[in-house]
Design an enzyme around this catalytic site. Structure first.
Site, short mmCIF file in Angstrom:
data_model
loop_
_atom_site.label_atom_id
_atom_site.label_comp_id
_atom_site.label_asym_id
_atom_site.label_seq_id
_atom_site.Cartn_x
_atom_site.Cartn_y
_atom_site.Cartn_z
N ASP A 81 8.78 -6.38 10.83
CA ASP A 81 7.64 -7.28 10.98
C ASP A 81 6.72 -7.09 9.78
O ASP A 81 6.82 -6.10 9.04
CB ASP A 81 6.90 -7.03 12.29
CG ASP A 81 6.31 -5.63 12.39
OD1 ASP A 81 6.79 -4.71 11.70
OD2 ASP A 81 5.36 -5.43 13.18
N GLU A 145 6.38 -2.54 13.79
CA GLU A 145 5.49 -1.42 13.52
C GLU A 145 4.05 -1.87 13.27
O GLU A 145 3.11 -1.20 13.72
CB GLU A 145 6.00 -0.63 12.31
CG GLU A 145 5.25 0.66 12.03
CD GLU A 145 4.20 0.52 10.95
OE1 GLU A 145 3.50 1.51 10.67
OE2 GLU A 145 4.05 -0.58 10.38
#
Length: 399
Positions: A81, A145
């Protein structure tokens, strides 16, 4: 090992264009706000192409790939991400299509942290083919994360696939050096309650913002008093956000909240950190100004909820830890210049792997963390391909 290393390097060079193409394709797929389903699908396709034994999404929505079923377990952790792009006008190129200039790929996520994914996946497949993973179970773990660091590995160990690895390699940018720790963190908020009134009659109200001013000023001036450590460095504290509740811009606010990011070094406890901030609240405000630790319980894009407190202890491995030594030996064998092991300034999933779970972890990845979260998010393609060699030989060097 010399012949195997030559084979690894030969295979990496043969796959060079595929590795670079793979990176550009995953950078081109937006994965902001932890919505990693589409990029995870592209990564899954590459692992299936390379013959991983198992490829699937976990309950949270992270993408997993497994090779082997040996007794020793190693996880290659790469979050896929990214943060958002901010003001689009600040970018001089499309942040997803990116651009290549002087061998550098500029694109959102190139440095933080999609740049480690191709090398990890291709490196593990090559290690399997050259019998460098005999006796190992190796996972590639492409996760969320930025959403809440540490939450994905916490779920990996405790929920799905419910595996506690023996070793972890974190692919956050390290400039192709071996990193072995970073500061911990406690996230807090201070809430001030006041009384609303019309701004024209402000003497009838109790301004919640004003009650926070001594706390904000105290935080601004607190840093010299924080802990220090020769390796991890000095503690840090920042007011990172503020919310105000008010009936209108012509009224006295009846509530104000500040959010605090506190980076903790070795020797600092959660209790001490809380006490430092609580001591900044004036005695006359103790009943209306309260400190709280933050707690995370937002659902992931799959709807999965994993509640977790936002406290993460500092961590570091010793320079002579077997995993650190193996990482340094791997760097030497693939021909990288000698460099001491280092640390990140920012936070990684290591706050769970090593900080909470006590699992030996190191970092190794292409890129420089100083470009992370900026419009210059970038990675050297040469370094990105070179990292593949490291990921391929590392497990065979761990003693």
């Amino acid at each position: 090992m010399t012949d195997k290393l030559k084979d690894v390097q030969s295979r990496v060079q043969a796959a060079r264009e595929d590795i670079m193409k793979f990176l550009r394709e995953i950078c081109a797929i937006p994965s902001m706000d932890s919505k990693i389903g589409p990029v995870g699908g592209r990564i899954a396709a590459e692992m299936n192409k390379l013959g991983f034994d198992e490829v699937r999404f976990d309950k949270m929505g992270n993408i997993l790939g497994r090779i082997g079923s040996g007794k020793c377990v190693i996880v290659y952790d790469s979050h896929v991400d990214t943060v958002g792009i901010g003001d689009p006008s600040e970018w001089r190129w499309d942040p997803f299509k990116g651009k290549i200039e002087d061998g550098i790929l500029y694109a959102r996520g190139a440095c933080d942290e999609k740049g480690s994914t191709p090398g990890m996946i291709y490196g593990l497949a090559m290690a399997r083919d050259l019998r460098l993973l005999d006796g190992w179970t190796a996972y590639y773990f492409g996760n969320m994360e930025e959403w809440c660091d540490g939450i994905a590995p916490n779920s990996f160990v405790e929920v799905d696939p419910k595996v506690k690895p023996d070793f972890v390699v974190i692919g956050e940018p390290t400039k192709l050096q071996v990193y072995r720790g970073h500061k911990g963190r406690l996230e807090m908020k201070v809430t001030s309650k006041g009384k609303s009134a019309h701004a024209a009659s402000n003497h009838l109200g109790d301004n919640a913002i004003y009650k926070l001013l001594p706390v904000i000023a105290g935080i601004r001036d607190l840093e010299p008093q924080l802990g220090d450590h020769p390796f991890l460095g000095h503690g840090k504290i920042t007011v990172s956000d503020m919310l105000v509740q008010t009936p209108s811009i012509n009224a006295v606010p009846d509530e104000a909240v500040i959010f605090i990011d506190r980076r903790m070094t070795f020797g600092e406890t959660k209790e001490q950190v809380r006490a430092q901030v609580e001591a900044l609240i004036p005695e006359e405000y103790k009943d209306t100004v309260k400190l709280e630790e933050l707690f995370y319980k937002q659902p992931s894009y799959t709807g999965f909820v994993f509640p977790v407190d936002k406290y993460f202890p500092a961590w570091a491995l010793e320079e002579d830890h077997p995993l650190v030594l193996a990482g340094q030996l791997a760097r030497e064998q693939i021909g990288l210049p000698q460099a001491p092991s280092g640390k990140w300034n920012f936070s990684t999933n290591g706050i769970y792997w090593a900080g909470k779970a006590g699992i030996p972890s190191i970092g190794f990845g292409p890129g420089d963390e100083e470009t992370a979260h900026t419009v210059l998010d970038s990675v050297s393609l040469e370094d990105m391909v070179k990292a593949t060699e490291f990921y391929a030989i590392l497990p065979s060097l761990i003693k």
